[in-house]
Design an enzyme around this catalytic site. Structure first.
Site, PDB file in Angstrom:
ATOM      1  CE1 TYR A 156     -10.786  -5.825   3.923  1.00 47.09           C
ATOM      2  CE2 TYR A 156     -10.399  -4.105   2.311  1.00 47.09           C
ATOM      3  CZ  TYR A 156     -10.256  -5.407   2.718  1.00 47.09           C
ATOM      4  OH  TYR A 156      -9.561  -6.287   1.926  1.00 47.09           O
ATOM      5  NE  ARG A 210      -2.958  -0.213   3.232  1.00 46.39           N
ATOM      6  CZ  ARG A 210      -4.148  -0.795   3.084  1.00 46.39           C
ATOM      7  NH1 ARG A 210      -5.089  -0.174   2.425  1.00 46.39           N
ATOM      8  NH2 ARG A 210      -4.390  -1.979   3.614  1.00 46.39           N
ATOM      9  CE1 TYR A 264      -3.391  -5.467  -0.932  1.00 47.18           C
ATOM     10  CE2 TYR A 264      -3.064  -3.367   0.175  1.00 47.18           C
ATOM     11  CZ  TYR A 264      -2.657  -4.655  -0.091  1.00 47.18           C
ATOM     12  OH  TYR A 264      -1.500  -5.135   0.482  1.00 47.18           O
ATOM     13  CB  CYS A 291     -28.084  -5.775  -8.842  1.00 44.91           C
ATOM     14  SG  CYS A 291     -29.809  -5.570  -9.057  1.00 44.91           S
ATOM     15  CD  GLU A 292     -24.487  -7.095  -3.126  1.00 47.72           C
ATOM     16  OE1 GLU A 292     -24.778  -7.783  -4.112  1.00 47.72           O
ATOM     17  OE2 GLU A 292     -24.077  -7.560  -2.076  1.00 47.72           O
TER      18      GLU A 292
HETATM   19  N1  LLP Z   1       3.409  -9.038   3.165  1.00 45.66           N
HETATM   20  C1  LLP Z   1       2.446  -9.917   3.453  1.00 45.66           C
HETATM   21  C2  LLP Z   1       2.821 -11.270   3.843  1.00 45.66           C
HETATM   22  C3  LLP Z   1       1.096  -9.536   3.366  1.00 45.66           C
HETATM   23  O1  LLP Z   1       0.154 -10.419   3.664  1.00 45.66           O
HETATM   24  C4  LLP Z   1       0.764  -8.224   2.964  1.00 45.66           C
HETATM   25  C5  LLP Z   1      -0.631  -7.797   2.841  1.00 45.66           C
HETATM   26  C6  LLP Z   1       1.811  -7.341   2.647  1.00 45.66           C
HETATM   27  C7  LLP Z   1       3.126  -7.777   2.775  1.00 45.66           C
HETATM   28  C8  LLP Z   1       1.572  -5.916   2.190  1.00 45.66           C
HETATM   29  O2  LLP Z   1       0.932  -5.155   3.149  1.00 45.66           O
HETATM   30  P1  LLP Z   1       0.747  -3.577   2.944  1.00 45.66           P
HETATM   31  O3  LLP Z   1       2.103  -2.937   2.971  1.00 45.66           O
HETATM   32  O4  LLP Z   1       0.087  -3.357   1.639  1.00 45.66           O
HETATM   33  O5  LLP Z   1      -0.092  -3.162   4.089  1.00 45.66           O
HETATM   34  N2  LLP Z   1      -7.066  -5.885   0.890  1.00 45.66           N
HETATM   35  C9  LLP Z   1      -6.753  -5.183   2.114  1.00 45.66           C
HETATM   36  C10 LLP Z   1      -5.304  -5.337   2.513  1.00 45.66           C
HETATM   37  C11 LLP Z   1      -4.887  -6.788   2.646  1.00 45.66           C
HETATM   38  C12 LLP Z   1      -3.440  -6.933   2.957  1.00 45.66           C
HETATM   39  C13 LLP Z   1      -3.001  -8.345   2.773  1.00 45.66           C
HETATM   40  N3  LLP Z   1      -1.623  -8.587   3.002  1.00 45.66           N
HETATM   41  C14 LLP Z   1      -7.139  -3.718   1.942  1.00 45.66           C
HETATM   42  O6  LLP Z   1      -7.654  -3.371   0.899  1.00 45.66           O
HETATM   43  O7  LLP Z   1      -6.964  -2.919   2.854  1.00 45.66           O
END
Ligand code: LLP
Length: 431
Positions: free
Chosen positions: A334, A293, A390, A361-362
């Site tokens: 979320y 992110r 994401y 449709c939700e």
């Molecule tokens: N490493 C691992 C093992 C992970 O599971 C994740 C994210 C990351 C790195 C990267 O994390 P970040 O730096 O992006 O926070 N779909 C959700 C977020 C799910 C994150 C899953 N794992 C959202 O939209 O907020």
């Protein structure tokens, strides 16, 4: 405006990367993902230079490509000399398709299939982060068949509970990922690995969660992981050379969000590791992180056209757009917060309270509720800010709505990086 990467031009239109977003919407159609290349590159560089400054560069930054996976993104990450983390055969295949160096790929997943493991072994990925005991045995057997020795890290649940949404917490024992510390699972896994000939244990990994603003959980993780490495050294006589701390660094979605700078996050992590290494008398390991992110999240947006403004007196005003949960499911999943701007009225005050609704449709297909925007009219271009992470990667074809295109902007120029799906694409695999 949310941050200094977004601007307003003389026409009163919202700009990103020096490009007029209303013109982009007219040229490429909507919905449209817009990514700012300079910002992505700067984010990569900030992480790298922080490690140079605070850890003598003995570190690897893996872009967690689940946040935004497409060919152009892997090309950019490679040209910034970062590594990448992939979490499926599909992400791995995409990275390899543009010649991403396999040695710089870390492969994750809590249920990697035999086909995925075979692809990883055959393409010589640098690291496989092993999640569980079944995977460990399968991988060793498969590597033996292929006459290979695969470098691995073990994914550890360090027992840290950080303050973020329940669905994106991963450090605590009640979690599907990794080996727990509390019940001895992690140490037992090391014992197993050491009996194996076709996997080489080089390090340990943890990832405590996502969109985290606190620094203490990362500092705690440093202490716990170095203590584990020391315990492994004392128990088995092996010195692990790598510790990977995963991702999780938060970005600014709202004016009120106060993310810690990358420089500060990495400074604190490096200092915590150094302190722990002194305390436990353990040699400084190579460090890795996996930000997703915080590399693609912040200077990006999605453009839509407003098709309906429905005012329900004394209730609320629904502003319906030509996209929704199909291209951005994060509010539905979320309750994720975003700033929203009417892109062709960006110089006007945001004094109208609206609920932004998608076209699925939700009833739960909302992008934001009771949010302040400029007075909306049918035909306006609406921008939802900070959608780089994401969104595209979690998009679906629900209601058989084609997925949007994506453009990359840079220094006043735009280029298409993902084509818009059409109806033909939707029926391509139907028999
Ligand atoms: N490493 C691992 C093992 C992970 O599971 C994740 C994210 C990351 C790195 C990267 O994390 P970040 O730096 O992006 O926070 N779909 C959700 C977020 C799910 C994150 C899953 N794992 C959202 O939209 O907020």
């Amino acid at each position: 405006m949310l941050n200094n990467r977004f601007g307003v031009n003389e026409k009163g239109n919202l700009t990103l990367g020096g490009v007029d977003t209303v013109e982009l919407a007219n040229t490429y159609g909507t919905p449209l993902y817009v990514m700012d290349e300079n910002d992505i590159r700067n984010n990569c560089r900030e992480f790298k230079s922080a490690f140079d400054k605070y850890y003598g560069g003995n570190a690897r930054v893996y872009f967690a490509s689940k946040a935004f996976s497409c060919k152009e993104m892997y090309r950019i990450v490679e040209s910034e000399m970062l590594c990448t983390d992939v979490v499926s055969g599909g992400e791995l295949y995409t990275a390899l398709s543009v010649g991403f160096p396999a040695e710089k790929i870390g492969f994750h997943g809590n249920n990697k299939t035999p086909e995925e493991l075979a692809l990883a072994l055959d393409s010589n990925v640098g690291r496989i982060i092993v999640d569980n005991i079944y995977e460990l045995h399968n991988l060793n057997a498969m590597a033996k068949d292929k006459n290979k020795v695969q470098k691995i890290l073990l994914r550890i649940k360090p027992g840290i509970d950080c303050h973020t949404h329940d669905y994106v917490k991963t450090g605590q024992i009640d979690c599907k990922f990794g080996f727990a510390l509390e019940n001895g699972e992690a140490v037992k896994a090391v014992e197993e690995v050491l009996k194996m000939e076709n996997v080489e244990l080089v390090g340990i990994h943890c990832h405590i969660g996502s969109q985290i603003f606190e620094t203490q959980p990362f500092v705690d993780a440093a202490d716990i992981m170095v203590a584990l490495a020391k315990n492994i050294k004392d128990t088995f006589g092996i010195t692990l050379s790598e510790i990977n701390f995963g991702g999780g660094y938060g970005v600014k979605y709202l004016e009120t969000d106060k993310p810690v700078s990358k420089d500060e996050s990495i400074r604190l992590l490096c200092e915590a590791v150094k302190t722990a290494c002194e305390t436990y008398e353990f040699p400084l390991p190579a460090l890795s992180i996996e930000p997703g992110r915080s590399i693609v999240g912040d200077a990006n947006l999605t453009l839509y056209k407003i098709g309906v403004v429905k005012n329900i007196e004394n209730v609320r005003t629904y502003v319906s757009i030509d996209g929704g949960m199909g291209d951005n499911p994060r509010y539905a999943l979320y309750n994720a917060e975003y700033e929203v701007v009417v892109a062709n009225k960006a110089d006007k005050p945001r004094d109208f309270v609206a609920t932004i609704a998608g076209k699925c449709c939700e009833s739960g297909d909302l992008i934001q509720e009771h949010t302040k925007i400029q007075t909306p009219e049918v035909g306006d271009t609406l921008a939802v800010l900070t959608t780089g992470a994401y969104n595209y990667s979690m998009a679906s074809n629900y209601n058989r709505i084609p997925r949007p295109a994506a453009v990359m902007v840079k220094d006043g120029e735009a280029r298409l990086i993902i084509k818009r799906e059409n109806y033909e694409d939707l029926i391509l695999k139907d028999i």
